[in-house]
Design a protein around this motif. Structure first.
Motif, short mmCIF file in Angstrom:
data_model
loop_
_atom_site.label_atom_id
_atom_site.label_comp_id
_atom_site.label_asym_id
_atom_site.label_seq_id
_atom_site.Cartn_x
_atom_site.Cartn_y
_atom_site.Cartn_z
N ALA A 152 -4.53 2.72 2.42
CA ALA A 152 -5.73 1.89 2.30
C ALA A 152 -6.26 1.90 0.87
CB ALA A 152 -6.80 2.38 3.27
N ALA A 153 -6.28 3.06 0.23
CA ALA A 153 -6.79 3.16 -1.14
C ALA A 153 -5.89 2.44 -2.12
CB ALA A 153 -6.94 4.63 -1.52
N ALA A 154 -4.57 2.56 -1.93
CA ALA A 154 -3.63 1.87 -2.82
C ALA A 154 -3.78 0.36 -2.69
CB ALA A 154 -2.20 2.29 -2.50
N GLU A 155 -3.96 -0.12 -1.47
CA GLU A 155 -4.09 -1.56 -1.27
C GLU A 155 -5.41 -2.07 -1.82
OE1 GLU A 155 -3.54 -4.92 2.25
OE2 GLU A 155 -3.42 -2.78 2.76
N ALA A 214 4.96 3.26 3.76
CA ALA A 214 4.64 2.88 2.39
C ALA A 214 5.64 1.84 1.88
CB ALA A 214 4.66 4.11 1.48
N LEU A 215 6.91 2.03 2.20
CA LEU A 215 7.92 1.07 1.76
C LEU A 215 7.70 -0.28 2.42
CD1 LEU A 215 10.48 0.49 0.16
CD2 LEU A 215 11.82 1.34 2.10
N ALA A 216 7.33 -0.30 3.70
CA ALA A 216 7.05 -1.57 4.38
C ALA A 216 5.88 -2.29 3.72
CB ALA A 216 6.76 -1.31 5.86
N ALA A 217 4.85 -1.53 3.36
CA ALA A 217 3.69 -2.14 2.68
C ALA A 217 4.09 -2.66 1.31
CB ALA A 217 2.56 -1.13 2.57
N HIS A 218 4.96 -1.93 0.63
CA HIS A 218 5.46 -2.37 -0.68
C HIS A 218 6.24 -3.68 -0.53
CE1 HIS A 218 7.22 -1.84 -4.78
NE2 HIS A 218 8.25 -2.46 -4.22
N GLU A 219 7.14 -3.71 0.41
CA GLU A 219 7.99 -4.89 0.59
C GLU A 219 7.19 -6.10 1.08
OE1 GLU A 219 11.03 -3.35 3.15
OE2 GLU A 219 12.25 -2.62 1.45
N ALA A 220 6.06 -5.84 1.73
CA ALA A 220 5.19 -6.93 2.17
C ALA A 220 4.26 -7.42 1.05
CB ALA A 220 4.35 -6.48 3.36
N GLY A 221 4.31 -6.75 -0.11
CA GLY A 221 3.49 -7.14 -1.24
C GLY A 221 2.06 -6.64 -1.18
N ARG A 222 1.78 -5.72 -0.26
CA ARG A 222 0.42 -5.21 -0.12
C ARG A 222 0.13 -4.12 -1.14
NH1 ARG A 222 0.84 -2.98 5.43
NH2 ARG A 222 -1.06 -1.88 4.75
N ILE A 223 1.15 -3.30 -1.49
CA ILE A 223 0.98 -2.22 -2.46
C ILE A 223 2.24 -2.13 -3.30
CG2 ILE A 223 -0.51 -0.90 -0.88
CD1 ILE A 223 1.88 1.02 -0.48
N ARG A 224 2.20 -1.27 -4.32
CA ARG A 224 3.39 -0.84 -5.06
C ARG A 224 3.54 0.65 -4.82
NH1 ARG A 224 1.39 -2.41 -10.79
NH2 ARG A 224 -0.54 -1.80 -9.75
N ALA A 258 7.43 7.92 -12.60
CA ALA A 258 7.52 7.00 -11.46
C ALA A 258 6.27 6.14 -11.33
CB ALA A 258 7.74 7.79 -10.18
N GLY A 259 5.12 6.68 -11.73
CA GLY A 259 3.89 5.91 -11.61
C GLY A 259 3.69 4.89 -12.70
N THR A 260 4.37 5.06 -13.83
CA THR A 260 4.10 4.20 -14.98
C THR A 260 5.29 3.32 -15.38
OG1 THR A 260 4.71 6.08 -16.42
CG2 THR A 260 2.38 5.77 -15.93
N ASP A 261 6.42 3.47 -14.70
CA ASP A 261 7.60 2.65 -15.02
C ASP A 261 7.97 1.84 -13.79
OD1 ASP A 261 10.25 1.69 -15.52
OD2 ASP A 261 10.60 3.32 -16.93
N GLU A 262 7.83 0.52 -13.89
CA GLU A 262 8.02 -0.34 -12.72
C GLU A 262 9.44 -0.28 -12.16
OE1 GLU A 262 8.89 -4.63 -14.89
OE2 GLU A 262 6.86 -4.14 -14.24
N ARG A 263 10.39 0.24 -12.92
CA ARG A 263 11.75 0.40 -12.38
C ARG A 263 11.79 1.40 -11.24
NH1 ARG A 263 15.11 2.05 -17.54
NH2 ARG A 263 13.18 3.24 -17.86
N ALA A 264 10.76 2.25 -11.15
CA ALA A 264 10.74 3.28 -10.11
C ALA A 264 10.20 2.78 -8.78
CB ALA A 264 9.89 4.46 -10.58
N TRP A 265 9.51 1.65 -8.79
CA TRP A 265 8.76 1.24 -7.62
C TRP A 265 9.67 0.63 -6.55
CZ3 TRP A 265 4.88 -1.75 -11.21
CH2 TRP A 265 4.26 -0.82 -12.04
N GLY A 266 9.33 0.90 -5.30
CA GLY A 266 10.05 0.31 -4.19
C GLY A 266 11.22 1.11 -3.68
N ARG A 267 11.36 2.36 -4.13
CA ARG A 267 12.46 3.20 -3.66
C ARG A 267 12.13 4.68 -3.93
NH1 ARG A 267 17.77 4.00 -7.00
NH2 ARG A 267 17.36 6.06 -6.14
#
Length: 303
Positions: free
Chosen positions: A87-90, A135-145, A204-213
């Motif tokens: 919830a906080a990330a979104e 978390a991955l489902a929320a990421h893939e739905a575009g709700r969070i990173r 991982a928090g500052t490099d977008e290559r890390a997000w989603g996995r």
């Protein structure tokens, strides 16, 4: 410089927050007690309180989940806290960086890579698997990173008394006394250095290559307890230490009185057969390597 919110100030969260402060970031540390390193804004909050965590993370660029409830409370404590993080990330738009572990893989006979299924049947470890799946489902739905960073058993400066290479190992070794083990001394096992965990989380928090996995923290080649003790003694200029092992029936008996000892049966498989972490994906992608093992041992020993 960005705003980073670190939730948890234990053996990992404290390293993350201190490194971020040193880098000049705006850092808020959230714990139940309101503790944290100098230079950080310290906030006391119940992590399961979604409204409170949403308030604290307003304007944050990165949100780190470095909380670690006691194992025997995972089934009750993790679900409401995990919901608060999502919830906080979104709400804030902050990248959610989850500190994970290897338990959800369950027993495996090969070096662990991030593409292994999270197939542990243990209910407590299924909770951790579900946290990442959600978390991955929320990421893939575009709700969070979101991303998750997983390491093996921790060691290094600031390790808690729950660390197998913590004071129970280091203090008798430095005193020239017998080191008492609860696991076999000659089985290869991966150990992850705490400062490397913190560095991996920040990357991982500052490099977008890390997000989603998920990712594995850069970790040195596996070692045995005997090999670690012998090398540490050499670095101290002392003879190889003596070792003794607590018989498993004694540990099981202790579990009748100690919740933590009772949980050891769930991780026993990790120490009776080789337990090897493969961190090559993170090392290759981000161009980093684990801290050289002698350097890590010297810092752990305070040598």
């Amino acid at each position: 410089m960005g705003k980073h919110v670190v939730v948890g100030s234990g053996q990992v969260g404290s390293h993350v927050a201190a490194k971020l402060v040193a880098q000049g970031h705006e850092v808020t540390v959230v714990t139940r007690s309101g503790s944290g390193p100098e230079g950080a804004v310290k906030v006391a909050a119940d992590i399961a309180d979604q409204a409170r965590l949403i308030e604290v993370t307003k304007g944050a660029d990165v949100l780190y989940n470095c909380v670690n409830p006691q194992y025997h409370r995972w089934l009750t404590d993790w679900p409401p806290m995990a919901a608060s993080f999502l919830a906080a990330a979104e709400s804030s738009g902050a990248v959610l960086v989850m500190l994970g572990n290897l338990y959800a893989y369950g027993p495996v006979s090969v070096p662990m890579t991030e593409d292994l299924p999270l197939s542990s049947p243990n209910p407590k470890f299924r909770v951790r698997a579900k946290m990442w799946d959600d978390a991955l489902a929320a990421h893939e739905a575009g709700r969070i990173r979101a991303t998750e960073v997983r390491g093996s058993d921790y060691f290094g400066p600031g390790a808690t008394d729950q660390s197998y290479l913590g004071d129970r190992f280091i203090v008798p070794l430095k005193a020239g006394k017998s080191v008492q083990l609860i696991w076999p001394g000659d089985v290869p096992h991966s150990f992850t250095y705490l400062p490397d965990v913190a560095d991996a989380l920040i990357t991982a928090g500052t490099d977008e290559r890390a997000w989603g996995r998920p990712w594995h923290v850069p970790t040195a080649e596996p070692l045995t307890f005997r090999g670690i003790g012998t090398r540490m003694a050499e670095l101290l200029g002392r003879p190889a230490p003596r070792f003794s092992q607590v018989p498993w029936p004694v540990i099981r008996l202790g579990g009748l009185f100690s919740p933590m000892m009772r949980e050891l049966k769930h991780v026993r498989y990790q120490f009776t057969a080789p337990f090897v972490l493969d961190s090559s994906a993170f090392q290759r992608t981000f161009g980093v390597a684990p801290t050289p093992i002698d350097e890590a041992f010297k810092a752990t020993l305070g040598a």
